[in-house]
Design a protein around this motif. Structure first.
Motif, mmCIF file in Angstrom:
data_model
loop_
_atom_site.group_PDB
_atom_site.id
_atom_site.type_symbol
_atom_site.label_atom_id
_atom_site.label_comp_id
_atom_site.label_asym_id
_atom_site.label_seq_id
_atom_site.Cartn_x
_atom_site.Cartn_y
_atom_site.Cartn_z
ATOM 1 N N VAL A 1 49.335 47.152 38.702
ATOM 2 C CA VAL A 1 48.567 47.322 39.939
ATOM 3 C C VAL A 1 48.967 46.258 40.958
ATOM 4 C CG1 VAL A 1 46.238 47.181 40.931
ATOM 5 C CG2 VAL A 1 46.640 48.535 38.879
ATOM 6 N N TYR A 2 49.186 45.035 40.498
ATOM 7 C CA TYR A 2 49.625 43.963 41.384
ATOM 8 C C TYR A 2 50.975 44.306 42.015
ATOM 9 C CZ TYR A 2 52.012 39.664 42.673
ATOM 10 O OH TYR A 2 52.738 38.726 43.333
ATOM 11 N N CYS A 3 51.918 44.769 41.202
ATOM 12 C CA CYS A 3 53.257 45.097 41.710
ATOM 13 C C CYS A 3 53.203 46.170 42.787
ATOM 14 C CB CYS A 3 54.159 45.547 40.568
ATOM 15 S SG CYS A 3 54.607 44.217 39.458
ATOM 16 N N GLY B 1 50.005 42.833 51.078
ATOM 17 C CA GLY B 1 50.763 41.644 51.427
ATOM 18 C C GLY B 1 50.871 40.722 50.223
ATOM 19 N N PHE B 2 51.961 39.981 50.177
ATOM 20 C CA PHE B 2 52.210 39.122 49.029
ATOM 21 C C PHE B 2 51.133 38.057 48.861
ATOM 22 C CE2 PHE B 2 54.034 35.381 47.021
ATOM 23 C CZ PHE B 2 54.519 35.928 45.845
ATOM 24 N N ALA B 3 50.731 37.421 49.945
ATOM 25 C CA ALA B 3 49.789 36.302 49.852
ATOM 26 C C ALA B 3 48.444 36.746 49.282
ATOM 27 C CB ALA B 3 49.603 35.663 51.226
ATOM 28 N N PHE B 4 47.852 37.775 49.872
ATOM 29 C CA PHE B 4 46.533 38.223 49.423
ATOM 30 C C PHE B 4 46.598 38.835 48.027
ATOM 31 C CE2 PHE B 4 43.000 41.229 49.152
ATOM 32 C CZ PHE B 4 41.944 40.375 49.444
ATOM 33 N N ALA B 5 47.613 39.680 47.782
ATOM 34 C CA ALA B 5 47.726 40.334 46.481
ATOM 35 C C ALA B 5 47.963 39.315 45.378
ATOM 36 C CB ALA B 5 48.854 41.363 46.503
ATOM 37 N N THR B 6 48.764 38.291 45.649
ATOM 38 C CA THR B 6 49.034 37.279 44.631
ATOM 39 C C THR B 6 47.803 36.427 44.363
ATOM 40 O OG1 THR B 6 51.347 37.260 45.291
ATOM 41 C CG2 THR B 6 50.583 35.404 43.981
ATOM 42 N N LEU C 1 44.676 37.380 44.697
ATOM 43 C CA LEU C 1 43.781 38.252 43.948
ATOM 44 C C LEU C 1 44.273 38.433 42.513
ATOM 45 C CD1 LEU C 1 41.246 40.016 44.354
ATOM 46 C CD2 LEU C 1 42.780 41.909 44.887
ATOM 47 N N PHE C 2 45.565 38.651 42.350
ATOM 48 C CA PHE C 2 46.140 38.832 41.015
ATOM 49 C C PHE C 2 45.946 37.585 40.157
ATOM 50 C CE2 PHE C 2 49.908 37.829 38.425
ATOM 51 C CZ PHE C 2 49.727 38.763 37.414
ATOM 52 N N LEU C 3 46.218 36.412 40.725
ATOM 53 C CA LEU C 3 46.071 35.184 39.941
ATOM 54 C C LEU C 3 44.625 34.955 39.528
ATOM 55 C CD1 LEU C 3 48.539 32.755 41.731
ATOM 56 C CD2 LEU C 3 48.771 33.780 39.472
ATOM 57 N N CYS C 4 43.686 35.230 40.432
ATOM 58 C CA CYS C 4 42.267 35.099 40.070
ATOM 59 C C CYS C 4 41.901 36.058 38.937
ATOM 60 C CB CYS C 4 41.380 35.365 41.278
ATOM 61 S SG CYS C 4 41.304 34.031 42.458
ATOM 62 N N ILE C 5 42.318 37.310 39.067
ATOM 63 C CA ILE C 5 41.972 38.308 38.053
ATOM 64 C C ILE C 5 42.649 37.987 36.726
ATOM 65 C CG2 ILE C 5 42.284 40.745 37.420
ATOM 66 C CD1 ILE C 5 41.824 41.403 40.393
ATOM 67 N N PHE C 6 43.921 37.609 36.773
ATOM 68 C CA PHE C 6 44.642 37.374 35.524
ATOM 69 C C PHE C 6 44.180 36.086 34.843
ATOM 70 C CE2 PHE C 6 48.340 37.281 32.706
ATOM 71 C CZ PHE C 6 48.360 38.618 32.349
ATOM 72 N N ILE D 1 40.752 27.609 43.625
ATOM 73 C CA ILE D 1 41.665 26.523 43.999
ATOM 74 C C ILE D 1 43.038 26.722 43.362
ATOM 75 C CG2 ILE D 1 42.083 24.039 43.751
ATOM 76 C CD1 ILE D 1 39.081 23.619 44.109
ATOM 77 N N GLY D 2 43.065 27.104 42.100
ATOM 78 C CA GLY D 2 44.342 27.305 41.408
ATOM 79 C C GLY D 2 45.173 28.411 42.024
ATOM 80 N N SER D 3 44.539 29.527 42.347
ATOM 81 C CA SER D 3 45.299 30.626 42.941
ATOM 82 C C SER D 3 45.732 30.289 44.364
ATOM 83 C CB SER D 3 44.489 31.914 42.914
ATOM 84 O OG SER D 3 43.345 31.812 43.728
ATOM 85 N N SER D 4 44.879 29.621 45.125
ATOM 86 C CA SER D 4 45.237 29.268 46.505
ATOM 87 C C SER D 4 46.393 28.282 46.555
ATOM 88 C CB SER D 4 44.032 28.668 47.229
ATOM 89 O OG SER D 4 42.972 29.574 47.252
ATOM 90 N N VAL D 5 46.320 27.242 45.752
ATOM 91 C CA VAL D 5 47.396 26.246 45.736
ATOM 92 C C VAL D 5 48.691 26.876 45.222
ATOM 93 C CG1 VAL D 5 48.161 24.096 44.630
ATOM 94 C CG2 VAL D 5 45.860 24.266 45.575
ATOM 95 N N SER D 6 48.604 27.723 44.215
ATOM 96 C CA SER D 6 49.799 28.386 43.681
ATOM 97 C C SER D 6 50.450 29.270 44.734
ATOM 98 C CB SER D 6 49.442 29.230 42.460
ATOM 99 O OG SER D 6 48.939 28.428 41.432
ATOM 100 N N VAL D 7 49.649 30.040 45.452
ATOM 101 C CA VAL D 7 50.200 30.920 46.486
ATOM 102 C C VAL D 7 50.830 30.109 47.610
ATOM 103 C CG1 VAL D 7 49.541 32.555 48.306
ATOM 104 C CG2 VAL D 7 48.784 32.913 45.974
ATOM 105 N N LEU D 8 50.178 29.044 48.054
ATOM 106 C CA LEU D 8 50.752 28.222 49.115
ATOM 107 C C LEU D 8 52.068 27.589 48.674
ATOM 108 C CD1 LEU D 8 47.590 26.501 50.634
ATOM 109 C CD2 LEU D 8 49.009 28.282 51.656
ATOM 110 N N LEU D 9 52.132 27.142 47.434
ATOM 111 C CA LEU D 9 53.365 26.557 46.918
ATOM 112 C C LEU D 9 54.478 27.602 46.813
ATOM 113 C CD1 LEU D 9 54.667 23.994 45.727
ATOM 114 C CD2 LEU D 9 53.930 24.799 43.495
#
Length: 173
Positions: free
Chosen positions: A93-95, A102-107, A109-114, A128-136
């Protein structure tokens, strides 16, 4: 006996797909003037041959102190367990959603769910983990590698542009 037949059928199916991919990878052949190891089709073909050898050795190499029928049954039950199928479904579903969301929002959301799927329950760590990971990840792809990622449509495009602005400010400041 049925498990042995299933094992042989799965291996033959794998060989058919690997053979098809081996033949069609780098299909245009326009880079014949380059050395063999620098052509685009060399490394995917090398990986396919390595994977094929690994699968063959894993399935047919005699293993010490183990019964193949019980290990194959355990593998099949693990492969079709509901947790594995749910994980594959989340990734699928993420793919498919990155193009629209969009990559930023989907990623994010995906990181939070996973992460929640893997057992993280603290909401603060999830966000925080998903936000920092996406920004990086976005900093690496947009600022260092200059690779354009899907931005999405509608409000998700606005969100991607906001995140892109944040990443640009972080790179210039």
């Amino acid at each position: 006996m049925k498990i042995a037949r299933l094992k042989h059928m799965l291996f033959l199916m794998y060989l058919a797909v690997a053979g098809y991919l081996f033949i069609n990878v780098g299909g245009n052949g326009s880079l014949t003037s380059y050395a063999i190891w620098s052509r685009p089709e060399f490394w995917p073909r090398t990986v396919l041959v390595g994977l094929s050898l690994t699968v063959f050795m894993k399935l047919y190499w005699p293993q010490k102190n183990s019964t193949t029928t019980s290990s194959v049954r355990e593998f099949i039950s693990l492969l079709f367990s509901s947790r594995i199928i749910l994980g594959i479904l989340i990734v699928s579903v993420y793919c498919f959603s990155t193009e629209y969301l969009g990559f930023a929002f989907a990623t994010m959301l995906f990181l939070c769910i996973f992460m929640r799927f893997l057992g993280q329950t603290n909401l603060k760590y999830l966000i925080i983990g998903s936000s920092v990971s996406v920004l990086l990840i976005l900093f690496i792809f947009w600022r260092l590698l200059y690779v354009s990622l899907p931005k999405g449509f509608g409000i998700f495009l606005d969100f991607s542009n906001l995140i892109l602005t944040i990443v640009r400010l972080g790179a210039t400041g």
